[in-house]
Write an enzyme that holds these catalytic residues in place. Structure first.
Site, PDB file in Angstrom:
ATOM      1  CG  HIS A  78      20.080 -18.798 -10.204  1.00 25.24           C
ATOM      2  ND1 HIS A  78      20.399 -17.592 -10.788  1.00 25.24           N
ATOM      3  CD2 HIS A  78      20.286 -18.629  -8.877  1.00 25.24           C
ATOM      4  CE1 HIS A  78      20.818 -16.736  -9.867  1.00 25.24           C
ATOM      5  NE2 HIS A  78      20.747 -17.335  -8.694  1.00 25.24           N
ATOM      6  CD  GLU A 116      21.936 -19.083  -6.065  1.00 27.84           C
ATOM      7  OE1 GLU A 116      21.078 -18.302  -5.612  1.00 27.84           O
ATOM      8  OE2 GLU A 116      22.880 -18.705  -6.789  1.00 27.84           O
ATOM      9  CG  HIS A 171      18.042 -16.234  -4.935  1.00 28.28           C
ATOM     10  ND1 HIS A 171      18.642 -16.294  -6.167  1.00 28.28           N
ATOM     11  CD2 HIS A 171      16.770 -15.789  -5.164  1.00 28.28           C
ATOM     12  CE1 HIS A 171      17.794 -15.898  -7.097  1.00 28.28           C
ATOM     13  NE2 HIS A 171      16.646 -15.583  -6.507  1.00 28.28           N
ATOM     14  CD  GLU A 247      20.853 -14.025  -1.942  1.00 32.44           C
ATOM     15  OE1 GLU A 247      21.241 -15.222  -1.920  1.00 32.44           O
ATOM     16  OE2 GLU A 247      20.911 -13.304  -2.946  1.00 32.44           O
TER      17      GLU A 247
END
Length: 283
Positions: A78, A116, A171, A247
């Site tokens: 992101h 995040e 992430h 993740e």
């Protein structure tokens, strides 16, 4: 992010995106203090570039002790400016396997609002410093946490163009399933090229194993034993280099959120990821 979750808090911007789950391209089916950034490359201007025109930054090795010529691309998920640029972020880009996906997403956050994108950028900088200190050349897919994108197809291209020995996307998830916690590592399956076969599987397994030995628990709500085979993630589908996506945990879990929000916790994640990458490169 994964298919099982969606963040709940909308961005309070006219016509802006909703805050979505972690990875840049989830399957269609389905404010606290900012992060402390360890700077290993000169930041760019705070102006938001077009997500398709972002130039990767790199870190010059400070040691010659690591295997000569190794290159690692770190892809922090992101970006901090994504939510303010919905038209750019929502446009469709190639995602591999005949699919298209939105250019990027905003990512998720803890229930207290720690985003995040800040977590992934901070952890990536810490990982990059650890690797550069070992003589490994590190390339980042984004240079700051205030820009837009880059798009998921461009993130993959950066790894390909760098001829990376390993590409690791970082992430954090946002599952709201009761009791959901733990990390998982995604890899492309079925593979679309040789690099997505045994090399990427070995990278994913090394990341999983090292996360476990570093004290992190495998996810109890997705994947199997900390691994998740995926055919829908653009960054993995479009990679021609060994690639995996970590993740790190579930930001909606109070215990994991506390760890991610603290500088010490982020250093623990970074140390595990860096150690896994070193082990993979040495194998």
């Amino acid at each position: 992010m994964v298919a099982v979750r969606r963040a709940t808090a909308p961005l309070l911007l006219a016509g802006a995106l909703l805050l979505t789950g972690c990875s840049d391209d989830a399957p269609a089916a389905l404010s606290t203090a900012p992060a402390t950034v360890v700077t290993t490359a000169s930041p760019t201007s705070s102006a938001s570039p077009s997500p398709s025109s972002v130039t990767p930054s790199s870190v010059t090795p400070s040691s010659s002790s690591a295997p000569a010529g190794k290159v690692v691309v770190l892809d922090p998920g992101h970006n901090g400016g994504n939510g303010a640029h919905p038209a750019e972020i929502n446009r469709a880009v190639p995602a591999g396997r005949g699919q298209t996906k939105p250019c990027n997403t905003t990512g998720t956050s803890t229930n207290a609002g720690y985003p995040e994108h800040a977590f992934t950028f901070d952890v990536a900088q810490r990982v990059g410093k650890a690797l550069a200190d070992k003589g490994i050349r590190v390339v980042y897919t984004r240079q700051d946490d205030t820009g837009v994108g880059p798009c998921v197809d461009r993130r993959a291209a950066i790894g390909n163009e760098a001829n990376a020995d390993a590409v690791v996307s970082i992430h954090a998830d946002g599952s709201e399933a009761a009791g959901a916690n733990g990390f998982h590592v995604a890899y492309s399956s079925p593979p679309l090229n040789a690099a997505q076969g045994a090399p990427s599987t070995r990278l994913a397994q090394t990341l999983r194993d090292t996360m476990r030995t570093s004290g992190f628990s495998a996810a109890n709500y997705i994947g199997t034993n900390g691994l998740s085979a995926r055919a829908d993630l653009a960054g993995l589908n479009l990679s021609t280099r060994p690639a995996a996506l970590v993740e790190c945990g579930n930001m909606r879990n109070a215990t994991e959120a506390a760890r991610m929000t603290s500088a010490d916790g982020r250093q623990q994640f970074a140390a595990a990821i860096a150690a896994a990458i070193e082990a993979y490169l040495a194998s």
